[in-house]
Design a protein around this motif. Sequence first.
Motif, mmCIF file in Angstrom:
data_model
loop_
_atom_site.group_PDB
_atom_site.id
_atom_site.type_symbol
_atom_site.label_atom_id
_atom_site.label_comp_id
_atom_site.label_asym_id
_atom_site.label_seq_id
_atom_site.Cartn_x
_atom_site.Cartn_y
_atom_site.Cartn_z
ATOM 1 N N SER A 13 -22.689 62.006 -39.639
ATOM 2 C CA SER A 13 -23.723 61.506 -38.732
ATOM 3 C C SER A 13 -25.089 61.367 -39.396
ATOM 4 C CB SER A 13 -23.848 62.433 -37.517
ATOM 5 O OG SER A 13 -24.224 63.742 -37.923
ATOM 6 N N SER A 14 -25.303 62.077 -40.521
ATOM 7 C CA SER A 14 -26.622 62.031 -41.165
ATOM 8 C C SER A 14 -26.600 61.368 -42.541
ATOM 9 C CB SER A 14 -27.182 63.453 -41.299
ATOM 10 O OG SER A 14 -26.328 64.258 -42.108
ATOM 11 N N ILE A 15 -25.480 60.748 -42.912
ATOM 12 C CA ILE A 15 -25.372 60.111 -44.219
ATOM 13 C C ILE A 15 -26.256 58.869 -44.278
ATOM 14 C CG2 ILE A 15 -23.837 58.873 -45.793
ATOM 15 C CD1 ILE A 15 -23.420 61.875 -45.801
ATOM 16 N N GLU A 16 -27.125 58.834 -45.298
ATOM 17 C CA GLU A 16 -27.970 57.671 -45.534
ATOM 18 C C GLU A 16 -28.034 57.411 -47.033
ATOM 19 O OE1 GLU A 16 -31.739 57.298 -43.480
ATOM 20 O OE2 GLU A 16 -31.236 59.025 -42.241
ATOM 21 N N LEU A 17 -27.963 56.146 -47.397
ATOM 22 C CA LEU A 17 -27.991 55.787 -48.817
ATOM 23 C C LEU A 17 -28.956 54.620 -49.033
ATOM 24 C CD1 LEU A 17 -24.161 55.808 -49.611
ATOM 25 C CD2 LEU A 17 -25.811 57.570 -50.222
ATOM 26 N N ASP A 18 -29.594 54.617 -50.186
ATOM 27 C CA ASP A 18 -30.342 53.437 -50.613
ATOM 28 C C ASP A 18 -30.333 53.421 -52.139
ATOM 29 O OD1 ASP A 18 -32.198 55.329 -51.383
ATOM 30 O OD2 ASP A 18 -33.863 54.455 -50.266
ATOM 31 N N GLN A 19 -30.699 52.283 -52.704
ATOM 32 C CA GLN A 19 -30.585 52.104 -54.149
ATOM 33 C C GLN A 19 -31.451 53.081 -54.924
ATOM 34 O OE1 GLN A 19 -31.084 48.050 -55.510
ATOM 35 N NE2 GLN A 19 -31.529 48.679 -57.598
ATOM 36 N N ASP A 20 -32.700 53.254 -54.508
ATOM 37 C CA ASP A 20 -33.597 54.142 -55.237
ATOM 38 C C ASP A 20 -33.097 55.587 -55.187
ATOM 39 O OD1 ASP A 20 -35.231 52.040 -55.865
ATOM 40 O OD2 ASP A 20 -36.650 52.389 -54.237
ATOM 41 N N GLY A 21 -32.640 56.016 -54.017
ATOM 42 C CA GLY A 21 -32.126 57.374 -53.893
ATOM 43 C C GLY A 21 -30.903 57.605 -54.760
ATOM 44 N N LEU A 22 -30.013 56.624 -54.796
ATOM 45 C CA LEU A 22 -28.812 56.735 -55.630
ATOM 46 C C LEU A 22 -29.179 56.815 -57.107
ATOM 47 C CD1 LEU A 22 -26.395 54.215 -53.857
ATOM 48 C CD2 LEU A 22 -26.118 56.703 -54.029
ATOM 49 N N LEU A 23 -30.137 55.992 -57.527
ATOM 50 C CA LEU A 23 -30.551 56.010 -58.933
ATOM 51 C C LEU A 23 -31.141 57.365 -59.319
ATOM 52 C CD1 LEU A 23 -32.135 52.458 -59.333
ATOM 53 C CD2 LEU A 23 -29.985 53.283 -60.313
ATOM 54 N N LEU A 24 -31.945 57.950 -58.437
ATOM 55 C CA LEU A 24 -32.527 59.265 -58.716
ATOM 56 C C LEU A 24 -31.443 60.338 -58.766
ATOM 57 C CD1 LEU A 24 -35.721 59.069 -56.479
ATOM 58 C CD2 LEU A 24 -35.651 59.081 -58.979
#
Length: 280
Positions: A194-205
Amino acid sequence: MIQPKILLLTSLAMVAFAGNSLLCRAALRDTAIDPASFTTVRLVSGALMLWLLVAVRQSTPFPRGGSWWSALALFVYAAGFSFAYGGLTAAMGALLLFGAVQVTMIGVGIVRGDRPGGTQWLGLVVAFSGLVGLLLPGLSAPPLASSAFMILAGVAWGIYSLRGKGAGEPTLATAGNFLRSVPMALLLIPVMTSSIELDQDGLLLAVASGALASGLGYAVWYTVVPQLRSASAATIQLSVPVIAAVGGVLLLGEPLTVRLVVAGAAVLGGIALVILSRKG
């Protein structure tokens, strides 16, 4: 005297360790990635990097080292670390983590019969007082839940470090533990759906934290540790919270409070007393 090459590699390892705090804090503060996803991506990318290093060095498809219990400790550390940095500055988190790690390792030593001398007891009291002062209620006190997660992470890393002594070639053991931690991290995904969120910058970090700051950082550190006296190796690690604090101020624009400076001096100074009073 430490050779220039060893000094350079040691410095790179310490920057990498402090970099984990900076990368995690930046990801959870400035991107949409959630702690569970950050933990999973960090462990997976760290496992892949260490597997690649071992495969190149040892010409073996699977690192024969580590254990499931050590992997569990690694997973608890990584998860606690990520969930803590939602509410802590880079410096605060690094100090709590480092303090908890050292108190855990020293405490286990005392339980096992390693009785501290007078100077060491003084150092323990000063360091513990610094941690207590850091957590006392006040305007600059860190959030209780985040602090608890980071202390849990520190205890887990202390246990992981103790289990690693005598566990064989460190890089092989670390690679094996990272690989074993991956299925544990993947279990976070359905639990935290329910709280999973992803974005490109976060993945790269997260990838940078796992592959570079963790995978390559540990590999470099274990390369130089045999060249250092045990007391020197332990003392050098005192620099990690300091580097994280400087990085937090310069790179993340975080405040450096009086509470953090005073408590940090007490924690690091107390631990230094304990370490430097030992033989070896």
